[in-house]
Design a protein around this motif. Structure first.
Motif, PDB file in Angstrom:
ATOM      1  N   TRP A  34      20.841  38.688  -8.669  1.00 48.31           N
ATOM      2  CA  TRP A  34      20.862  39.131  -9.972  1.00 48.31           C
ATOM      3  C   TRP A  34      19.503  39.206 -10.513  1.00 48.31           C
ATOM      4  N   ALA A  38      20.690  41.947 -15.383  1.00 49.03           N
ATOM      5  CA  ALA A  38      21.391  42.232 -14.061  1.00 49.03           C
ATOM      6  C   ALA A  38      22.278  43.533 -13.817  1.00 49.03           C
ATOM      7  N   SER A  42      20.538  44.749  -9.625  1.00 49.10           N
ATOM      8  CA  SER A  42      21.400  43.978  -8.762  1.00 49.10           C
ATOM      9  C   SER A  42      21.783  44.828  -7.900  1.00 49.10           C
TER      10      SER A  42
END
Length: 311
Positions: A34, A38, A42
């Motif tokens: 992450w 995030a 991600s």
């Protein structure tokens, strides 16, 4: 090495009234690394992350990514991603869950209704152990990784509970931080022993107030007020107390906290500044974060006939 969590602990900064407000939590399983933001950094499609972040604004829904505790090197995407929705209002708490092949389907949800606690039979009811979400995102703040990951790993290894790492709960300086669902009580400076006690209590419909930051269903003044009434009365029932009114604005509020047995209290809360200055997050300039101070509690007349005020 000095950290924001070390400074906050040494300065005995109060925890009450510091939980991130969220009536409803939308949690998306997303393994792998992450970034600081995030939702857009991600393995989740960043376009989907941005759209979900925008769609939840003003709805009372807080969105976050979750993953199982452990090592998080780059990995292949799972065929299905676990999704949780949890509403935290007293007397109306619930968790619903499903598994999706594409989180973009979440953009079709009626987020305003979900923020108000109306799931309309969506997905399946979750009937497992309370969810323990431990903040571990070191890209957001190193304290969350240094303190949160060991806590999540220890809880997972102990078994008997549903533990997830989560991207962001706010209040890095209170690490390790976590929130327990469905009730939405957040905790800071948590130890494995204290968390296990909190989870055991949640299984029984109770809450523990040690290390408690407040219930996410409410804004910060109401969080502090409700915890003050719990301290006054010794009440442990998770749904025994509700905040039925908040009047005023910063720096002073008058909060009404009501018990299901008819008792009620007026709680006066003042906003102060935590002094001396300290970092609110590692690497940031020193500041004086707001604190919620309860300055008075007074009982109100019983709301129901036949209910006596406490002596």
């Amino acid at each position: 090495m000095s950290t924001c969590a070390t400074a906050s602990r040494q300065l005995t900064e109060p925890l009450a009234g510091t939980a991130a407000p969220a009536r409803t939590w939308l949690l998306i399983e997303q393994p792998g690394p992450w970034g600081a933001n995030a939702l857009t950094s991600s393995h989740l499609d960043p376009a989907v992350g941005r759209a979900l972040d925008e769609a939840t604004k003003g709805t009372g829904v807080r969105i976050a990514l979750i993953r199982r505790p452990g090592r998080h090197a780059d990995c292949h995407e799972p065929a299905l991603q676990r999704i949780f929705l949890a509403h935290t209002a007293p007397g109306r708490s619930w968790i619903r869950t499903t598994a999706l092949a594409d989180p973009a389907a979440l953009l079709e949800l009626d987020l305003a209704a979900l923020g108000a606690g109306e799931h309309g039979g969506l997905w399946e009811p979750y009937a497992g152990d309370p969810l323990a979400l431990v903040c571990t995102n070191g890209k957001r703040d190193r304290c969350c990784a240094l303190l949160g990951r060991p806590l999540a790993a220890e809880l997972a290894a102990a078994g008997g509970t549903e533990v997830w790492e989560v991207t962001h709960l706010g209040g890095h300086r209170f690490a390790p931080t976590l929130v327990v669902l469905p009730y939405g009580y957040a905790y800071g400076r948590a130890t494995a022993h204290a968390v296990k006690e909190a989870l055991e209590a949640a299984r029984d419909g109770r809450i523990t107030t040690a290390h408690c930051r407040g219930r996410s269903a409410w804004e910060r003044p109401a969080q502090a007020a409700e915890l003050a009434v719990r301290a006054l009365t010794g009440e442990e029932g998770a749904d025994a107390l509700d905040v039925t009114g908040t009047e005023g604005a910063a720096p002073r509020w008058s909060v009404t906290v009501a018990h299901t047995d008819g008792r009620a209290w007026r709680v006066e809360v003042e906003q102060g500044a935590a002094a001396p200055p300290r970092p609110e997050s590692c690497g940031r300039a020193l500041g004086t974060p707001a604190r919620m101070d309860v300055v008075a509690i007074s009982p109100l007349a019983a709301r129901a006939a036949g209910v006596s005020r406490p002596s």
